[in-house]
Scaffold this motif. Structure first.
Motif, PDB file in Angstrom:
ATOM      1  N   ASN A  57       0.832  -1.198   0.000  1.00 38.28           N
ATOM      2  CA  ASN A  57       0.000   0.000   0.000  1.00 38.28           C
ATOM      3  C   ASN A  57       0.873   1.256   0.000  1.00 38.28           C
ATOM      4  O   ASN A  57       0.653   2.188  -0.790  1.00 38.28           O
ATOM      5  CB  ASN A  57      -0.937  -0.011   1.209  1.00 38.28           C
ATOM      6  N   ILE A  58       1.875   1.285   0.866  1.00 37.76           N
ATOM      7  CA  ILE A  58       2.794   2.431   0.919  1.00 37.76           C
ATOM      8  C   ILE A  58       3.500   2.594  -0.420  1.00 37.76           C
ATOM      9  O   ILE A  58       3.617   3.710  -0.943  1.00 37.76           O
ATOM     10  CB  ILE A  58       3.827   2.257   2.055  1.00 37.76           C
ATOM     11  N   SER A  59       3.964   1.499  -0.996  1.00 39.37           N
ATOM     12  CA  SER A  59       4.685   1.562  -2.275  1.00 39.37           C
ATOM     13  C   SER A  59       3.812   2.153  -3.381  1.00 39.37           C
ATOM     14  O   SER A  59       4.294   2.935  -4.211  1.00 39.37           O
ATOM     15  CB  SER A  59       5.182   0.178  -2.680  1.00 39.37           C
ATOM     16  N   GLN A  60       2.540   1.801  -3.407  1.00 41.87           N
ATOM     17  CA  GLN A  60       1.629   2.364  -4.412  1.00 41.87           C
ATOM     18  C   GLN A  60       1.508   3.881  -4.258  1.00 41.87           C
ATOM     19  O   GLN A  60       1.567   4.618  -5.240  1.00 41.87           O
ATOM     20  CB  GLN A  60       0.242   1.734  -4.290  1.00 41.87           C
ATOM     21  N   HIS A  61       1.384   4.337  -3.030  1.00 41.27           N
ATOM     22  CA  HIS A  61       1.241   5.772  -2.789  1.00 41.27           C
ATOM     23  C   HIS A  61       2.556   6.512  -3.051  1.00 41.27           C
ATOM     24  O   HIS A  61       2.550   7.629  -3.585  1.00 41.27           O
ATOM     25  CB  HIS A  61       0.713   6.031  -1.381  1.00 41.27           C
ATOM     26  N   LEU A  62       3.672   5.903  -2.699  1.00 43.74           N
ATOM     27  CA  LEU A  62       4.972   6.515  -3.000  1.00 43.74           C
ATOM     28  C   LEU A  62       5.162   6.643  -4.506  1.00 43.74           C
ATOM     29  O   LEU A  62       5.679   7.654  -4.998  1.00 43.74           O
ATOM     30  CB  LEU A  62       6.111   5.688  -2.388  1.00 43.74           C
ATOM     31  N   SER A  63       4.722   5.646  -5.230  1.00 46.79           N
ATOM     32  CA  SER A  63       4.825   5.668  -6.689  1.00 46.79           C
ATOM     33  C   SER A  63       4.039   6.839  -7.281  1.00 46.79           C
ATOM     34  O   SER A  63       4.512   7.542  -8.174  1.00 46.79           O
ATOM     35  CB  SER A  63       4.332   4.339  -7.260  1.00 46.79           C
ATOM     36  N   ILE A  64       2.844   7.060  -6.772  1.00 50.17           N
ATOM     37  CA  ILE A  64       2.017   8.178  -7.251  1.00 50.17           C
ATOM     38  C   ILE A  64       2.714   9.505  -6.967  1.00 50.17           C
ATOM     39  O   ILE A  64       2.783  10.381  -7.836  1.00 50.17           O
ATOM     40  CB  ILE A  64       0.618   8.134  -6.596  1.00 50.17           C
ATOM     41  N   LEU A  65       3.266   9.645  -5.777  1.00 47.73           N
ATOM     42  CA  LEU A  65       3.953  10.887  -5.421  1.00 47.73           C
ATOM     43  C   LEU A  65       5.218  11.099  -6.262  1.00 47.73           C
ATOM     44  O   LEU A  65       5.561  12.229  -6.600  1.00 47.73           O
ATOM     45  CB  LEU A  65       4.280  10.897  -3.925  1.00 47.73           C
ATOM     46  N   ARG A  66       5.883  10.013  -6.610  1.00 49.10           N
ATOM     47  CA  ARG A  66       7.058  10.134  -7.500  1.00 49.10           C
ATOM     48  C   ARG A  66       6.640  10.527  -8.910  1.00 49.10           C
ATOM     49  O   ARG A  66       7.274  11.357  -9.545  1.00 49.10           O
ATOM     50  CB  ARG A  66       7.837   8.817  -7.551  1.00 49.10           C
ATOM     51  N   GLU A  67       5.551   9.932  -9.400  1.00 47.66           N
ATOM     52  CA  GLU A  67       5.061  10.254 -10.751  1.00 47.66           C
ATOM     53  C   GLU A  67       4.699  11.724 -10.885  1.00 47.66           C
ATOM     54  O   GLU A  67       4.827  12.305 -11.965  1.00 47.66           O
ATOM     55  CB  GLU A  67       3.824   9.406 -11.085  1.00 47.66           C
ATOM     56  N   LYS A  68       4.254  12.331  -9.797  1.00 45.77           N
ATOM     57  CA  LYS A  68       3.867  13.748  -9.808  1.00 45.77           C
ATOM     58  C   LYS A  68       5.058  14.655  -9.492  1.00 45.77           C
ATOM     59  O   LYS A  68       4.905  15.851  -9.285  1.00 45.77           O
ATOM     60  CB  LYS A  68       2.741  14.010  -8.799  1.00 45.77           C
ATOM     61  N   ASN A  69       6.249  14.058  -9.445  1.00 48.07           N
ATOM     62  CA  ASN A  69       7.493  14.795  -9.162  1.00 48.07           C
ATOM     63  C   ASN A  69       7.480  15.495  -7.814  1.00 48.07           C
ATOM     64  O   ASN A  69       8.080  16.559  -7.652  1.00 48.07           O
ATOM     65  CB  ASN A  69       7.799  15.792 -10.286  1.00 48.07           C
TER      66      ASN A  69
END
Length: 104
Positions: A57-69
């Motif tokens: 779950n954390i990894s999914q949210h971290l991925s979204i935050l990385r995608e948005k720079n």
């Protein structure tokens, strides 16, 4: 003195970026992660322990935050560390803490 619309909207790209960042931050778990990070660089494992949900779950949210720079990451040995990659975002998080998290 009233602000004119042209004084507020300097650059459509800046407005679009701000909207994307605010949308990404609006999820409670992502906002919690950002507040936890602040000016720090924290490993995924430590984020999981402090936030209290699954690593996937954390990894999914971290991925979204990385995608948005919003977040950057660095790998050290077998750990990945995340940090807020934009000083303006750190200022925004600090301001939100002051406004919403201060005890009156």
């Amino acid at each position: 003195m009233d602000a004119k619309i042209e004084d507020i909207l300097y650059d459509e790209n800046d407005i679009a970026k701000a909207a994307r960042c605010l949308k990404a931050m609006s999820h409670p778990l992502r906002l919690k992660i950002l507040c936890l990070l602040g000016k720090n660089s924290i490993s995924v494992q430590d984020i999981v322990e402090q936030v209290g949900t699954s690593q996937s779950n954390i990894s999914q949210h971290l991925s979204i935050l990385r995608e948005k720079n919003i977040l950057g990451s660095k790998k050290e040995a077998n750990r990945v560390y995340y940090y807020i990659d934009d000083e303006r975002m750190i200022l925004l998080i600090e301001m939100m803490r002051d406004v919403f998290c201060s005890k009156h």
